[in-house]
Design an enzyme around this catalytic site. Structure first.
Site, PDB file in Angstrom:
ATOM      1  N   GLU A 154       6.703   0.044  -1.615  1.00  0.00           N
ATOM      2  CA  GLU A 154       7.157  -0.058  -3.022  1.00  0.00           C
ATOM      3  C   GLU A 154       8.437   0.166  -3.431  1.00  0.00           C
ATOM      4  O   GLU A 154       8.978   0.950  -4.046  1.00  0.00           O
ATOM      5  CB  GLU A 154       6.132   1.198  -3.453  1.00  0.00           C
ATOM      6  CG  GLU A 154       4.555   1.188  -3.162  1.00  0.00           C
ATOM      7  CD  GLU A 154       4.007   2.394  -3.404  1.00  0.00           C
ATOM      8  OE1 GLU A 154       4.381   3.343  -4.049  1.00  0.00           O
ATOM      9  OE2 GLU A 154       2.635   2.375  -2.978  1.00  0.00           O
ATOM     10  N   ARG A 156       3.199   0.913   4.643  1.00  0.00           N
ATOM     11  CA  ARG A 156       2.870   1.911   3.736  1.00  0.00           C
ATOM     12  C   ARG A 156       3.404   3.445   4.086  1.00  0.00           C
ATOM     13  O   ARG A 156       4.056   4.007   3.222  1.00  0.00           O
ATOM     14  CB  ARG A 156       1.377   2.071   3.195  1.00  0.00           C
ATOM     15  CG  ARG A 156       1.178   3.059   2.166  1.00  0.00           C
ATOM     16  CD  ARG A 156      -0.368   3.126   2.091  1.00  0.00           C
ATOM     17  NE  ARG A 156      -1.184   4.272   1.346  1.00  0.00           N
ATOM     18  CZ  ARG A 156      -1.126   4.550   0.115  1.00  0.00           C
ATOM     19  NH1 ARG A 156      -0.668   3.687  -0.644  1.00  0.00           N
ATOM     20  NH2 ARG A 156      -1.560   5.445  -0.165  1.00  0.00           N
ATOM     21  N   HIS A 198       6.032   5.304  -7.714  1.00  0.00           N
ATOM     22  CA  HIS A 198       5.326   4.528  -6.911  1.00  0.00           C
ATOM     23  C   HIS A 198       5.248   3.259  -7.369  1.00  0.00           C
ATOM     24  O   HIS A 198       5.654   3.075  -8.610  1.00  0.00           O
ATOM     25  CB  HIS A 198       3.943   5.102  -6.787  1.00  0.00           C
ATOM     26  CG  HIS A 198       3.781   6.471  -5.702  1.00  0.00           C
ATOM     27  ND1 HIS A 198       3.219   6.473  -4.400  1.00  0.00           N
ATOM     28  CD2 HIS A 198       4.492   7.570  -5.952  1.00  0.00           C
ATOM     29  CE1 HIS A 198       3.431   7.548  -3.984  1.00  0.00           C
ATOM     30  NE2 HIS A 198       3.990   8.522  -4.960  1.00  0.00           N
TER      31      HIS A 198
HETATM   32  O1  0X9 Z   1      -2.873   6.411  -3.738  1.00  0.00           O
HETATM   33  C1  0X9 Z   1      -1.861   7.023  -3.891  1.00  0.00           C
HETATM   34  O2  0X9 Z   1      -1.078   7.655  -3.054  1.00  0.00           O
HETATM   35  C2  0X9 Z   1      -0.799   6.545  -5.269  1.00  0.00           C
HETATM   36  N1  0X9 Z   1      -1.153   5.104  -5.520  1.00  0.00           N
HETATM   37  S1  0X9 Z   1      -0.470   3.926  -4.571  1.00  0.00           S
HETATM   38  O3  0X9 Z   1      -0.952   2.783  -4.817  1.00  0.00           O
HETATM   39  N2  0X9 Z   1       1.140   4.026  -4.933  1.00  0.00           N
HETATM   40  O4  0X9 Z   1      -0.743   4.389  -3.292  1.00  0.00           O
HETATM   41  C3  0X9 Z   1      -1.432   7.730  -6.676  1.00  0.00           C
HETATM   42  C4  0X9 Z   1      -1.472   8.954  -6.040  1.00  0.00           C
HETATM   43  C5  0X9 Z   1      -1.998   9.701  -7.353  1.00  0.00           C
HETATM   44  N3  0X9 Z   1      -1.746  10.909  -7.049  1.00  0.00           N
HETATM   45  C6  0X9 Z   1      -2.925  11.702  -6.191  1.00  0.00           C
HETATM   46  N4  0X9 Z   1      -3.774  11.113  -5.868  1.00  0.00           N
HETATM   47  N5  0X9 Z   1      -2.731  13.111  -6.072  1.00  0.00           N
HETATM   48 ZN    ZN Z   2       2.529   4.490  -3.691  1.00  0.00          ZN
END
Ligand code: 0X9
Ligand code: ZN
Length: 514
Positions: free
Chosen positions: A281, A333, A403
């Site tokens: 990201e 990732r 993010h």
């Molecule tokens: O899935 C994630 O870790 C985040 N989205 S990403 O597309 N950047 O990977 C969102 C995280 C939201 N927060 C929590 N679920 N605690």
């Molecule tokens: Zn992320």
């Protein structure tokens, strides 16, 4: 040592401690107060290095059997021919890699062996947007995913963006058509997009770089050394307000560098901002460094709202993953720590934090992109963030983690479909931030709880920060909404960062009002 010798040492040590000024009276920017240093100042770095956080009292959820890491998974032994150093052995009960402290030499070898592979080529791969409202579609996609034909990029309750591998394009489109599922091809040739994403700077820009004392620009996505060099430059140039400290090391031994901007007023509130938890990201570290640049270079002209805050920035939480996305796989990732299987490595740092670790939306399979690690804070990167926040005497009022992508402003909880008691406060401030972002740059952000707006995902840093009592804890998913996804062209950096900065100023104002 003779007994009298010990006495002398003790006396000198006591005198040194007693005569040291209290941390909150130290020169602004020189020392960062830790919880202990307010009563008894010591070397802040010594404390950070020796401090331990007991993760055992953090709540964990019983894991479904299919999600549990196979206990029989072999540990990896990395040996080198020259010095025959065994870096990893396999007999620790929970985490075979835990006891390993890489030396600088072993690190070099490891970095080379893990990163000197050929670049991953995404020629012919595509990204599709598929609606997921029907359960039939969801199970079909689950099936395709388990056959390794697709991998999810982003999405929410109603749609998903999928990376479709070149060899699977015909098959996947047939399967979707059979079920009459419409889909849009958003990216026709992923490798082409990757090749065009981060072109070299032109001559004028390079000349500018040479004159400004650091290599950072917001016209390009930069490597870690440029980011760190920029942070050190600011600390050297503005020592009264800017300081940099290394709060820990990544698995491969890279620095986790935090930059603080503060005029040292004891009444200041504190805000912690991080970026780059997810390696691919790239817009996130670019945006966080843009904030740093703006506040450090123009501190005197900034509003009192900004000056009344001690800002702590960690632009790259996952430096090993970040460098890997530059060198080998643009779409990586996780971090880069071996997870105990021969085939797969890396932990999703945003599934590794200790609030409801191991629950919904995380995986016990080291090959998964949402692998949670062997236990809460098993990873040096997430552990360093939590140790730093817990040991700091700063009372953090906000925690922001940047993010991409999707344009969402998300507050807890992420672990399940629930919200904290004060969620209305977070919703109101979130909506004001989103409104300002739209006013300044035109991007529309959706505000809500992350489980409600996106999907449940446990072990996130935002949930953990909130559970530590940091009231305004948000995950901000920057631009775009899927046209480019992670491969956001460099021309987006400045507009995205500028509108985000406008949003951040709203948060500063709200914190000062409170
Ligand atoms: O899935 C994630 O870790 C985040 N989205 S990403 O597309 N950047 O990977 C969102 C995280 C939201 N927060 C929590 N679920 N605690
Ligand atoms: Zn992320």
């Amino acid at each position: 040592m003779e007994p009298w010798g010990r006495l002398v040492v003790l006396a000198v040590a006591i005198t040194a401690v007693v005569s040291s000024p209290l941390a909150n009276k130290l020169q602004p920017g020189k020392e960062w107060p830790t919880r202990n240093s307010v009563q008894q100042p010591q070397d802040v770095w010594l404390q950070l290095q020796t401090s331990t956080t007991d993760a055992s009292d953090l709540s964990t959820t019983e894991l479904p059997p299919e999600e549990q890491t196979d206990a029989a998974i072999e540990a990896i032994e990395v040996t080198t021919e020259e010095n025959n150093v065994i870096l990893r052995t396999s007999d620790s009960e929970n985490d075979p890699l835990e006891a390993v402290v890489p030396t600088e030499e072993s690190n070099d070898i490891l970095v080379k062996s893990l990163e000197e592979s050929e670049k991953v080529d995404y020629s012919g791969a595509q990204v599709w947007k598929v609606p997921t409202s029907s359960s039939k579609v969801r199970s079909l996609l689950g099936n395709l995913r388990s056959r390794n034909m697709i991998s999810p990029w982003g999405g929410n309750h109603s749609y998903i963006d999928l990376l479709v591998k070149p060899e699977a394009i015909n098959n996947v489109s047939q399967e979707l058509r059979k079920q009459s599922v419409p889909f849009d091809v958003i990216i026709v040739d992923l490798q082409k997009r990757i090749d065009e994403e981060n072109p070299p700077l032109d001559e004028n820009e390079i000349e500018l770089q040479d004159r400004q004392g650091h290599r950072m620009t917001w016209k390009q996505y930069h490597r870690l050394t440029d980011i760190h060099g920029f942070m050190d430059y600011l600390a050297k140039t503005y020592p009264r307000i800017v300081s940099v400290n290394t709060i820990g090391k990544s698995f491969l031994g890279r620095d986790l560098k935090v930059l603080r901007i503060s005029d040292g007023k004891p009444t200041n509130k504190a805000v912690f901002i991080d970026g780059g938890i997810h390696a691919r990201e790239w817009i996130s570290p670019a945006t966080v460094t843009f904030f740093i640049n703006q506040f450090a270079e123009n501190f005197d002209e900034e509003s009192d709202d900004v000056k009344n805050i001690d800002w702590y920035f960690l632009p790259v939480v996952n430096p090993d993953g970040y460098e890997y996305t530059h060198q080998v796989d643009r779409l990586w990732r996780k971090n880069r720590r071996p997870a105990g299987t021969r085939q797969c490595l890396g932990t999703d740092l945003n599934r590794n934090f200790g609030h409801h670790w191991g629950g919904k939306g995380s995986s016990g399979n080291p090959c998964s992109d949402i692998y949670r690690g062997s236990k809460a804070f098993s990873e040096p990167e997430s552990k360093a963030v939590s140790d730093f926040i817990l040991n700091s005497a700063a009372e953090f009022k906000a925690y922001l983690t940047y993010h991409s992508y999707g344009q969402y402003l998300l507050y807890p909880w992420g672990y399940d479909d629930a919200v904290p008691p004060d969620y209305k406060d977070l919703d109101i401030v979130g909506k004001e931030i989103a409104q300002e972002i739209q006013r300044v740059g035109g991007s529309k952000y959706t505000v809500g709880s992350s489980s409600g707006v996106l999907y449940p995902a446990s072990g996130g840093s935002d949930d953990w920060a909130k559970a530590q009592g940091i009231k305004y804890s948000y995950t901000i998913e920057l631009s775009d909404t899927g046209r480019y996804g992670f491969i956001l062209p460099t021309s987006f950096i400045e507009p995205v960062a500028k509108e985000s900065l406008a949003g951040l100023r709203v948060l500063a104002r709200k914190l000062n009002e409170a």
